[in-house]
Design an enzyme around this catalytic site. Structure first.
Site, short mmCIF file in Angstrom:
data_model
loop_
_atom_site.label_atom_id
_atom_site.label_comp_id
_atom_site.label_asym_id
_atom_site.label_seq_id
_atom_site.Cartn_x
_atom_site.Cartn_y
_atom_site.Cartn_z
N GLU A 1 131.62 -21.33 1.99
CA GLU A 1 131.03 -20.09 2.49
C GLU A 1 130.96 -20.03 4.02
O GLU A 1 131.19 -18.97 4.60
CB GLU A 1 129.65 -19.82 1.87
CG GLU A 1 128.68 -20.92 2.06
CD GLU A 1 127.20 -20.58 1.82
OE1 GLU A 1 126.52 -21.49 1.37
OE2 GLU A 1 126.74 -19.47 2.11
N ILE B 1 132.55 -28.38 -3.81
CA ILE B 1 132.18 -29.03 -5.07
C ILE B 1 131.11 -28.21 -5.78
O ILE B 1 130.92 -28.32 -6.97
CB ILE B 1 131.68 -30.48 -4.87
CG1 ILE B 1 130.40 -30.53 -4.04
CG2 ILE B 1 132.76 -31.37 -4.30
CD1 ILE B 1 129.64 -31.83 -4.18
N ASP B 2 130.40 -27.35 -5.02
CA ASP B 2 129.28 -26.60 -5.59
C ASP B 2 129.71 -25.45 -6.52
O ASP B 2 128.89 -24.92 -7.26
CB ASP B 2 128.40 -26.02 -4.47
CG ASP B 2 127.76 -27.10 -3.63
OD1 ASP B 2 127.66 -28.23 -4.12
OD2 ASP B 2 127.38 -26.80 -2.49
#
Ligand code: F6P
Length: 341
Positions: free
Chosen positions: A103, A126-127
């Site tokens: 982001e 990874i989120d």
């Protein structure tokens, strides 16, 4: 054409697979040249580069991390940051950028695109919390690492009749906790999207012990108790305003011990989730993202991000990636609740 490639933000397994695919197709099929920018936006800002060509990217497909390095540098927080980037791109005869990031990195790419810099974005984290893509690479690897840890914790928890808590990453989104908790047979999953009731958590712990099993609780670092505050490591913030999380696992262990009398311990997986070789799924996704990103650039489709929709790779507006966070629908957690306790 000459391209600059950069990787920004927290690293994740699969970054090198993207770089390799961009360079392989760009050089072989289109005759493009590449320059690697070091350490995220710090590279174009300070003119930090490294050679990037097919020879330099051989053998990197299974390697975790990023050969380019990464940082959380935010050029919009640095005086004349954007002008310096534009000047450096002009000085190095770079026509366009391939920005691989989450982001924050893609947020910067979006603003630069609006200011006339030619850029294509590739989503990574990874989120798995970037909007407008079904999955980001790195997520599958992180989940598999967490599941292996949970599998191992089950046996030692049972031997010692302890409640074991696994704290996984996920600041605002509980995707890693949800998927690893489901796959690992957790007795309870706690995610940032659904503030939890500590009494309910303790009742799951007790009922699991009553069935002569030992409970494993999976908690995302950003999970918080109802009426409670987010637990942070300290009050420092990075260049994008994020605080350092971690501590919820320890807090839970203390509460569980106090309220149930059972012994409880916490394992914080931390950066282990981001390190090492990517899974086959992540290698394939990252490779396809890289191939489609350089094709989008070849077609001059600037200001786009490559995204996974179903099984197809699509191009979406860069801005759509960061307009909101892709969080876990509470209904998905509710689905898993039948396994709790
Ligand atoms: O953004 C990815 C992420 O893995 C978050 O889940 C986590 O909070 C953060 O990075 C940790 O970042 P750092 O590497 O800066 O400690």
């Amino acid at each position: 054409m000459r391209f600059g490639v950069l990787t920004g933000g927290g690293d994740c397994p699969g970054l090198n697979a993207v770089i390799r695919a961009v360079v392989r197709k760009g050089e072989k099929e289109y005759g493009y040249e590449f320059i690697g920018f070091r350490d995220g936006w710090k590279g174009p800002l300070e003119g930090l580069t490294m050679p990037l060509n097919i020879a330099a990217t051989r053998g990197i497909l299974p390697r975790g991390g990023t050969i380019l390095g990464s940082s959380r540098t935010n050029p919009f927080k640095i005086e004349n940051g954007v002008e310096r980037i534009k000047e450096n791109l002009a000085k190095m005869n770079i026509d366009a950028l391939i920005a691989i990031g989450g982001e924050d990195t893609l947020g910067v790419a979006t603003k630069l695109d609006a200011l006339g810099v030619k850029v294509i974005g590739v989503p990574k984290t990874i989120d798995n919390d970037l909007n407008n893509t079904d999955y980001t690479f790195g997520f599958d690897t992180a989940v598999n690492i967490a599941v292996e840890a949970i599998d191992r914790l089950h046996t030692t928890a049972e031997s010692h009749h302890r409640a074991l808590i696994v704290e996984v990453m996920g600041r605002h989104a509980g995707w890693i906790a949800l998927h690893s908790g489901l796959a690992g047979g957790a007795s309870c999953i706690l995610i940032p999207e659904v503030p939890f009731d500590i009494d309910k958590v303790c009742s799951y712990v007790k009922s699991r012990f009553e069935q002569s099993y030992a409970p494993i609780l999976v908690v995302a670092e950003g999970a918080l108790p109802k009426d409670g505050d987010l637990i942070t490591k300290d009050s420092t913030k990075d260049a994008f305003g994020h605080v350092k999380l971690s501590g919820i696992g320890e807090w839970l262990a203390n509460e569980i011990e106090k309220r149930t009398g059972a012994e409880a311990r916490t394992s914080i997986l931390g950066h282990i989730q981001r390190g090492g070789t990517p899974t086959a799924f992540d290698r394939v996704l990252a490779t396809r993202f890289g191939l489609h990103a350089i094709t989008a650039a070849h077609e001059g489709d600037w200001g786009k991000m490559v995204a996974l929709h179903g099984t197809a790779i699509k191009r979406v507006p860069l801005a759509s990636a960061t307009e909101k966070l892709k969080t876990v629908d509470p209904a998905l957690l509710a689905e898993a609740e039948v396994f709790f306790g």
